[in-house]
Design a protein around this motif. Structure first.
Motif, PDB file in Angstrom:
ATOM      1  N   GLY A   1      33.572  42.994  66.262  1.00 23.00           N
ATOM      2  CA  GLY A   1      34.537  42.765  65.196  1.00 23.00           C
ATOM      3  C   GLY A   1      35.697  41.873  65.583  1.00 23.00           C
ATOM      4  O   GLY A   1      36.611  41.657  64.771  1.00 23.00           O
ATOM      5  N   GLN A   2      35.678  41.327  66.806  1.00 21.60           N
ATOM      6  CA  GLN A   2      36.760  40.436  67.218  1.00 21.60           C
ATOM      7  C   GLN A   2      36.800  39.170  66.372  1.00 21.60           C
ATOM      8  O   GLN A   2      37.881  38.663  66.052  1.00 21.60           O
ATOM      9  CB  GLN A   2      36.580  40.047  68.691  1.00 21.60           C
ATOM     10  CG  GLN A   2      36.732  41.182  69.677  1.00 21.60           C
ATOM     11  CD  GLN A   2      36.466  40.707  71.103  1.00 21.60           C
ATOM     12  OE1 GLN A   2      36.961  39.674  71.522  1.00 21.60           O
ATOM     13  NE2 GLN A   2      35.665  41.457  71.840  1.00 21.60           N
ATOM     14  N   VAL A   3      35.623  38.645  66.052  1.00 19.29           N
ATOM     15  CA  VAL A   3      35.528  37.436  65.237  1.00 19.29           C
ATOM     16  C   VAL A   3      34.382  37.591  64.253  1.00 19.29           C
ATOM     17  O   VAL A   3      33.486  38.424  64.438  1.00 19.29           O
ATOM     18  CB  VAL A   3      35.302  36.167  66.100  1.00 19.29           C
ATOM     19  CG1 VAL A   3      36.451  35.952  67.072  1.00 19.29           C
ATOM     20  CG2 VAL A   3      33.972  36.231  66.837  1.00 19.29           C
ATOM     21  N   ASP A   4      34.384  36.779  63.199  1.00 22.00           N
ATOM     22  CA  ASP A   4      33.292  36.764  62.225  1.00 22.00           C
ATOM     23  C   ASP A   4      32.316  35.625  62.472  1.00 22.00           C
ATOM     24  O   ASP A   4      31.192  35.648  61.970  1.00 22.00           O
ATOM     25  CB  ASP A   4      33.844  36.615  60.797  1.00 22.00           C
ATOM     26  CG  ASP A   4      34.249  37.938  60.183  1.00 22.00           C
ATOM     27  OD1 ASP A   4      33.653  38.973  60.564  1.00 22.00           O
ATOM     28  OD2 ASP A   4      35.153  37.940  59.337  1.00 22.00           O
ATOM     29  N   CYS A   5      32.763  34.605  63.209  1.00 16.25           N
ATOM     30  CA  CYS A   5      31.930  33.430  63.425  1.00 16.25           C
ATOM     31  C   CYS A   5      32.210  32.869  64.810  1.00 16.25           C
ATOM     32  O   CYS A   5      33.363  32.550  65.136  1.00 16.25           O
ATOM     33  CB  CYS A   5      32.216  32.371  62.351  1.00 16.25           C
ATOM     34  SG  CYS A   5      31.244  30.857  62.505  1.00 16.25           S
ATOM     35  N   ALA A   6      31.162  32.753  65.631  1.00 20.15           N
ATOM     36  CA  ALA A   6      31.303  32.248  66.989  1.00 20.15           C
ATOM     37  C   ALA A   6      30.246  31.185  67.244  1.00 20.15           C
ATOM     38  O   ALA A   6      29.161  31.200  66.664  1.00 20.15           O
ATOM     39  CB  ALA A   6      31.170  33.376  68.011  1.00 20.15           C
ATOM     40  N   LEU A   7      30.577  30.278  68.145  1.00 16.72           N
ATOM     41  CA  LEU A   7      29.663  29.237  68.581  1.00 16.72           C
ATOM     42  C   LEU A   7      29.216  29.537  70.005  1.00 16.72           C
ATOM     43  O   LEU A   7      30.045  29.798  70.880  1.00 16.72           O
ATOM     44  CB  LEU A   7      30.369  27.873  68.543  1.00 16.72           C
ATOM     45  CG  LEU A   7      29.670  26.699  69.244  1.00 16.72           C
ATOM     46  CD1 LEU A   7      28.388  26.317  68.520  1.00 16.72           C
ATOM     47  CD2 LEU A   7      30.609  25.498  69.362  1.00 16.72           C
ATOM     48  N   ALA A   8      27.902  29.515  70.225  1.00 15.76           N
ATOM     49  CA  ALA A   8      27.348  29.540  71.582  1.00 15.76           C
ATOM     50  C   ALA A   8      26.719  28.175  71.820  1.00 15.76           C
ATOM     51  O   ALA A   8      25.880  27.735  71.024  1.00 15.76           O
ATOM     52  CB  ALA A   8      26.307  30.637  71.733  1.00 15.76           C
ATOM     53  N   LEU A   9      27.128  27.515  72.878  1.00 17.06           N
ATOM     54  CA  LEU A   9      26.640  26.168  73.158  1.00 17.06           C
ATOM     55  C   LEU A   9      26.375  26.042  74.646  1.00 17.06           C
ATOM     56  O   LEU A   9      27.104  26.600  75.469  1.00 17.06           O
ATOM     57  CB  LEU A   9      27.663  25.135  72.698  1.00 17.06           C
ATOM     58  CG  LEU A   9      27.249  23.657  72.722  1.00 17.06           C
ATOM     59  CD1 LEU A   9      27.877  22.889  71.563  1.00 17.06           C
ATOM     60  CD2 LEU A   9      27.643  22.991  74.045  1.00 17.06           C
TER      61      LEU A   9
ATOM     62  N   ALA B   1      35.825  24.367  61.441  1.00 17.24           N
ATOM     63  CA  ALA B   1      37.089  25.074  61.230  1.00 17.24           C
ATOM     64  C   ALA B   1      36.880  26.569  60.998  1.00 17.24           C
ATOM     65  O   ALA B   1      37.814  27.363  61.158  1.00 17.24           O
ATOM     66  CB  ALA B   1      37.845  24.471  60.050  1.00 17.24           C
ATOM     67  N   GLN B   2      35.663  26.977  60.630  1.00 23.82           N
ATOM     68  CA  GLN B   2      35.366  28.397  60.416  1.00 23.82           C
ATOM     69  C   GLN B   2      35.006  29.120  61.709  1.00 23.82           C
ATOM     70  O   GLN B   2      34.950  30.354  61.735  1.00 23.82           O
ATOM     71  CB  GLN B   2      34.219  28.535  59.404  1.00 23.82           C
ATOM     72  CG  GLN B   2      34.568  28.035  58.007  1.00 23.82           C
ATOM     73  CD  GLN B   2      33.351  28.003  57.109  1.00 23.82           C
ATOM     74  OE1 GLN B   2      32.587  27.034  57.082  1.00 23.82           O
ATOM     75  NE2 GLN B   2      33.146  29.077  56.361  1.00 23.82           N
ATOM     76  N   VAL B   3      34.742  28.379  62.769  1.00 24.37           N
ATOM     77  CA  VAL B   3      34.394  28.980  64.063  1.00 24.37           C
ATOM     78  C   VAL B   3      35.659  29.526  64.715  1.00 24.37           C
ATOM     79  O   VAL B   3      36.662  28.817  64.847  1.00 24.37           O
ATOM     80  CB  VAL B   3      33.715  27.942  64.978  1.00 24.37           C
ATOM     81  CG1 VAL B   3      33.460  28.527  66.361  1.00 24.37           C
ATOM     82  CG2 VAL B   3      32.417  27.444  64.346  1.00 24.37           C
ATOM     83  N   GLU B   4      35.603  30.788  65.144  1.00 21.18           N
ATOM     84  CA  GLU B   4      36.793  31.456  65.682  1.00 21.18           C
ATOM     85  C   GLU B   4      36.797  31.582  67.203  1.00 21.18           C
ATOM     86  O   GLU B   4      37.841  31.911  67.788  1.00 21.18           O
ATOM     87  CB  GLU B   4      36.905  32.847  65.068  1.00 21.18           C
ATOM     88  CG  GLU B   4      37.063  32.835  63.553  1.00 21.18           C
ATOM     89  CD  GLU B   4      36.908  34.222  62.974  1.00 21.18           C
ATOM     90  OE1 GLU B   4      37.909  34.957  62.973  1.00 21.18           O
ATOM     91  OE2 GLU B   4      35.792  34.575  62.544  1.00 21.18           O
ATOM     92  N   ALA B   5      35.664  31.342  67.845  1.00 18.75           N
ATOM     93  CA  ALA B   5      35.589  31.396  69.304  1.00 18.75           C
ATOM     94  C   ALA B   5      34.338  30.651  69.734  1.00 18.75           C
ATOM     95  O   ALA B   5      33.345  30.602  68.991  1.00 18.75           O
ATOM     96  CB  ALA B   5      35.538  32.837  69.809  1.00 18.75           C
TER      97      ALA B   5
END
Length: 396
Positions: A100-108, A45-49
């Motif tokens: 600065g668009q997001v604070d937390c992103a996932l790369a998969l 839920a903390q992932v923003e993109a």
């Protein structure tokens, strides 16, 4: 470069022979993504993109894969950049956080591949590598399959120019298979003698079967966050900073040089590495551990030179001196590299990120490079794109 960016969680599946395990790409993504979130101590839920890489798959497979982790309505971007797909997803996640668009992103990244050599999916249109292949065919007689032909031709060119030997290329295969014996995530964990490497089936030029990466199934993932996210959540002890990163695509020299070495991306790598060294304020001699794109042993040797580990033409001497394994100046591909760990195209760049994160944390177990404090990643895809990334631990 903008704000500071950190890797705080990584995860990957074991890389498998296609069809060797009863699973599908959503299963792979769930396994690697859940591991990365747990490693970071972050809730989905903390992932923003999310940026999700794969080469062989239907449109929006990235969404289907990430839905295994949750349904939160975040932007999910599907990424395809040939063999550099995983590191391209990492690059996009890093850019989103750094800006600065997001604070937390996932790369998969993931891949579910067909057995055997890589083939085309769409035969009613020009293949993306056609310009490269036509240019190479003017220099070296065309052979199938295309990938070993291209990199094997580059190896032949290096031998003609600089006197590099088949044994020097084979030593790279021997090293990487030996390294993979300590990697539980590797597709292969078998150790071979140099003679066995040389005597395995010839594929093209100096390349034998045991110097070529296999087709593989698997997935990798990384959680990328801002400095403020690290501080708010107390993650400095596990955070690894991305201190330099560059993506470069084909250059005029790729074709103008009339060289197989240029056509397989040496100039892209050299250009990207120079940018990364400048961003990070380091040189090649400051690096301790490297995960690079050894799709074939010939490319590992070419990449030594393009990354500045040695002068042009001296990659074979570097191999003979033992400078790219434990006890040498650098440990290159402690994971076993693509040759032995495996090469699920969309996952490779993120598996490299995972290995280097573990190395810089000092948690790589039997593969650990003593005192590793600076790491370098190189991931290339023909047609073409290369991503080079430099890392340091946040707490050093």
């Amino acid at each position: 470069m903008g704000g500071r960016v950190y890797v705080v969680g990584v995860g990957m599946t074991k890389f498998e022979k296609p069809g060797g395990r009863d699973w599908d790409y959503p299963d792979m993504a769930r396994e690697s993504g859940t591991a990365a979130l747990a490693d970071a101590g972050v809730d989905y839920a903390q992932v923003e993109a999310a940026y999700v890489g794969y080469v062989y798959g239907e449109s929006t497979a990235g969404q289907r894969a990430v839905y295994e982790l949750g349904l939160t309505g975040i932007p999910i971007v599907n990424v395809n950049n040939n063999c550099s797909t995983g590191s391209t997803a990492l690059y996009l996640a890093t850019q989103a956080v750094r800006s600065g668009q997001v604070d937390c992103a996932l790369a998969l990244g993931f891949e579910k591949m067909q057995p055997g050599s890589l083939g085309s999916t769409f035969d009613d249109r020009e293949q993306p590598l056609m310009r490269h292949l036509l240019a190479l065919a003017e220099l070296h007689e065309f052979a199938m399959p295309p990938a070993p032909y291209m990199f094997g031709a580059a190896g032949v060119e290096h031998m003609r120019r600089y006197g590099t030997t088949a044994e020097q290329f084979a030593k790279i295969g021997e090293k990487n298979h030996r390294h993979s014996a300590n990697n539980p995530y590797a597709q292969f964990q078998d150790v071979y003698t140099l003679a066995e490497i040389l005597e395995s089936r010839q594929v093209y030029g100096p390349l034998t079967k045991l110097q070529c990466s296999p087709t593989s199934d698997g997935s990798g993932a990384a959680i990328i966050v801002s400095e403020s996210f690290v501080e708010r959540h107390g993650l400095a002890d596990r955070a690894v900073e991305i201190v330099g990163q560059a993506m470069v695509t084909d250059l005029p020299s790729t074709f103008a040089d009339r060289s197989a070495i240029s056509l397989v991306g040496a100039d892209m790598t050299r250009t990207a590495a120079a940018k990364v060294y400048a961003q990070a304020g380091i040189t090649a001699s400051d690096v301790d551990v490297i995960e690079l794109h050894d799709c074939f042993s010939a490319n590992e040797l070419l990449t030594y030179e393009a990354l500045g580990l040695c002068a042009e033409g001296e990659g074979g001497k570097l191999v003979d001196a033992g400078e790219t394994t434990y006890g040498g100046q650098w440990v290159v591909n402690p994971s076993g590299g693509l040759i032995s760990k495996g090469h699920p195209l969309g996952a490779t760049g993120l598996a490299q990120c995972a290995e280097l994160t573990w190395q810089l944390r000092g948690t790589a177990d039997a593969r650990q490079v003593p005192g590793a404090s600076v790491a370098l990643q190189h991931n290339i895809g023909l047609g073409g794109a290369v991503v080079v990334t430099a890392y340091r631990p946040a707490n050093r």
